[in-house]
Design a protein around this motif. Structure first.
Motif, PDB file in Angstrom:
ATOM      1  N   VAL A 255      42.826   6.105 -46.122  1.00 59.98           N
ATOM      2  CA  VAL A 255      43.833   6.651 -47.047  1.00 59.98           C
ATOM      3  C   VAL A 255      44.509   7.864 -46.414  1.00 59.98           C
ATOM      4  O   VAL A 255      45.734   8.010 -46.484  1.00 59.98           O
ATOM      5  CB  VAL A 255      43.205   7.008 -48.405  1.00 59.98           C
ATOM      6  N   TYR A 256      43.730   8.716 -45.797  1.00 58.96           N
ATOM      7  CA  TYR A 256      44.267   9.897 -45.125  1.00 58.96           C
ATOM      8  C   TYR A 256      45.358   9.476 -44.136  1.00 58.96           C
ATOM      9  O   TYR A 256      46.464  10.021 -44.145  1.00 58.96           O
ATOM     10  CB  TYR A 256      43.131  10.637 -44.411  1.00 58.96           C
ATOM     11  N   LEU A 257      45.056   8.510 -43.294  1.00 56.55           N
ATOM     12  CA  LEU A 257      46.033   8.078 -42.290  1.00 56.55           C
ATOM     13  C   LEU A 257      47.218   7.355 -42.920  1.00 56.55           C
ATOM     14  O   LEU A 257      48.351   7.483 -42.435  1.00 56.55           O
ATOM     15  CB  LEU A 257      45.361   7.203 -41.233  1.00 56.55           C
ATOM     16  N   LEU A 258      46.977   6.609 -43.989  1.00 57.59           N
ATOM     17  CA  LEU A 258      48.075   5.919 -44.662  1.00 57.59           C
ATOM     18  C   LEU A 258      49.082   6.893 -45.270  1.00 57.59           C
ATOM     19  O   LEU A 258      50.242   6.553 -45.464  1.00 57.59           O
ATOM     20  CB  LEU A 258      47.537   4.976 -45.744  1.00 57.59           C
ATOM     21  N   VAL A 259      48.645   8.099 -45.564  1.00 56.04           N
ATOM     22  CA  VAL A 259      49.554   9.135 -46.065  1.00 56.04           C
ATOM     23  C   VAL A 259      50.105   9.964 -44.910  1.00 56.04           C
ATOM     24  O   VAL A 259      51.301  10.255 -44.848  1.00 56.04           O
ATOM     25  CB  VAL A 259      48.842  10.029 -47.103  1.00 56.04           C
ATOM     26  N   LEU A 260      49.247  10.332 -43.983  1.00 64.20           N
ATOM     27  CA  LEU A 260      49.643  11.199 -42.866  1.00 64.20           C
ATOM     28  C   LEU A 260      50.749  10.591 -42.007  1.00 64.20           C
ATOM     29  O   LEU A 260      51.736  11.260 -41.683  1.00 64.20           O
ATOM     30  CB  LEU A 260      48.427  11.503 -41.986  1.00 64.20           C
ATOM     31  N   VAL A 261      50.598   9.338 -41.638  1.00 65.13           N
ATOM     32  CA  VAL A 261      51.544   8.698 -40.712  1.00 65.13           C
ATOM     33  C   VAL A 261      52.974   8.703 -41.248  1.00 65.13           C
ATOM     34  O   VAL A 261      53.888   9.123 -40.535  1.00 65.13           O
ATOM     35  CB  VAL A 261      51.060   7.283 -40.329  1.00 65.13           C
ATOM     36  N   PRO A 262      53.229   8.270 -42.478  1.00 64.35           N
ATOM     37  CA  PRO A 262      54.616   8.321 -42.960  1.00 64.35           C
ATOM     38  C   PRO A 262      55.161   9.740 -43.110  1.00 64.35           C
ATOM     39  O   PRO A 262      56.345   9.969 -42.867  1.00 64.35           O
ATOM     40  CB  PRO A 262      54.570   7.620 -44.318  1.00 64.35           C
ATOM     41  N   VAL A 263      54.294  10.681 -43.498  1.00 61.85           N
ATOM     42  CA  VAL A 263      54.774  12.056 -43.649  1.00 61.85           C
ATOM     43  C   VAL A 263      55.206  12.601 -42.291  1.00 61.85           C
ATOM     44  O   VAL A 263      56.298  13.191 -42.156  1.00 61.85           O
ATOM     45  CB  VAL A 263      53.707  12.972 -44.297  1.00 61.85           C
ATOM     46  N   VAL A 264      54.406  12.387 -41.268  1.00 61.29           N
ATOM     47  CA  VAL A 264      54.794  12.812 -39.915  1.00 61.29           C
ATOM     48  C   VAL A 264      56.000  11.985 -39.453  1.00 61.29           C
ATOM     49  O   VAL A 264      56.935  12.515 -38.849  1.00 61.29           O
ATOM     50  CB  VAL A 264      53.621  12.684 -38.935  1.00 61.29           C
ATOM     51  N   GLY A 265      55.979  10.703 -39.752  1.00 62.45           N
ATOM     52  CA  GLY A 265      57.082   9.819 -39.325  1.00 62.45           C
ATOM     53  C   GLY A 265      58.440  10.240 -39.845  1.00 62.45           C
ATOM     54  O   GLY A 265      59.435  10.174 -39.139  1.00 62.45           O
ATOM     55  N   VAL A 266      58.479  10.698 -41.086  1.00 59.13           N
ATOM     56  CA  VAL A 266      59.751  11.172 -41.660  1.00 59.13           C
ATOM     57  C   VAL A 266      60.282  12.352 -40.841  1.00 59.13           C
ATOM     58  O   VAL A 266      61.479  12.464 -40.602  1.00 59.13           O
ATOM     59  CB  VAL A 266      59.564  11.558 -43.140  1.00 59.13           C
ATOM     60  N   ALA A 267      59.402  13.220 -40.403  1.00 57.84           N
ATOM     61  CA  ALA A 267      59.820  14.386 -39.630  1.00 57.84           C
ATOM     62  C   ALA A 267      60.217  14.019 -38.196  1.00 57.84           C
ATOM     63  O   ALA A 267      61.084  14.653 -37.611  1.00 57.84           O
ATOM     64  CB  ALA A 267      58.703  15.433 -39.596  1.00 57.84           C
ATOM     65  N   VAL A 268      59.591  12.982 -37.665  1.00 56.60           N
ATOM     66  CA  VAL A 268      59.813  12.619 -36.254  1.00 56.60           C
ATOM     67  C   VAL A 268      61.012  11.700 -36.089  1.00 56.60           C
ATOM     68  O   VAL A 268      61.778  11.841 -35.141  1.00 56.60           O
ATOM     69  CB  VAL A 268      58.554  11.923 -35.680  1.00 56.60           C
ATOM     70  N   LEU A 269      61.166  10.758 -36.981  1.00 50.97           N
ATOM     71  CA  LEU A 269      62.205   9.741 -36.801  1.00 50.97           C
ATOM     72  C   LEU A 269      63.536  10.138 -37.371  1.00 50.97           C
ATOM     73  O   LEU A 269      63.856  10.971 -38.009  1.00 50.97           O
ATOM     74  CB  LEU A 269      61.753   8.414 -37.432  1.00 50.97           C
TER      75      LEU A 269
END
Length: 158
Positions: free
Chosen positions: A144-158
């Motif tokens: 669950v941690y990664l399922l939330v973390l990845v999109p949050v970081v992804g929004v900032a990166v992409l």
């Protein structure tokens, strides 16, 4: 002193900002993890186990405040670790969704493994039948941690 060498070694401001994003995303993902921990059997036990290992006490008697501190510090810093993995993976695969997912895939086994193979075995007094439930809870919470973390970081990166 030759300042051209210093200029070549300078890190673009985007890298420290990305680590800051990772820290913030780590907090957000940890808060999301809390929701899951409230709903599953043994959900709050992993941070209690960590606090128990640190204080050499049974997890059920470990300091609740220390368990909370360990949980949030580890969650926050794991966001920065994910960013480091993302930068490493990105140097090979380039930036994009594939790198975001690959970094998460690389991060999940050490997250689960460190707790299950290093922290949990150092805990004292837990019945054997309970260990499986605790490992399962942690595996779900880490996912669950990664399922939330990845999109949050992804929004900032992409």
């Amino acid at each position: 002193m030759d300042t051209s060498v210093l200029a070549q070694a300078a890190v673009p401001i985007s890298v420290p900002l990305l680590f800051l994003v990772g820290l913030v995303a780590g907090v957000v993902a940890t808060l999301a993890m809390d929701r899951v921990m409230d709903r599953i059997d043994e959900g709050w036990t992993p941070p209690r186990v960590a606090a128990g290992v640190l204080t050499d006490t049974h997890p059920d008697n470990s300091p609740e405040r220390l368990a909370s501190v360990v949980h949030y510090v580890a969650g926050t810093l794991s966001g920065a670790l994910y960013v480091w993995l993302l930068l490493a993976v990105g140097s090979v695969l380039g930036s994009g969704p594939i790198s975001l997912v690959a970094a998460a895939v690389l991060m999940y086994p050490p997250m689960v493994g460190f707790f299950a193979l290093v922290v949990l075995p150092r805990s004292s007094g837990l019945p054997r039948q309970r260990l499986r439930r605790i490992r399962r809870a942690w595996a779900i919470e880490a996912a669950v941690y990664l399922l939330v973390l990845v999109p949050v970081v992804g929004v900032a990166v992409l």
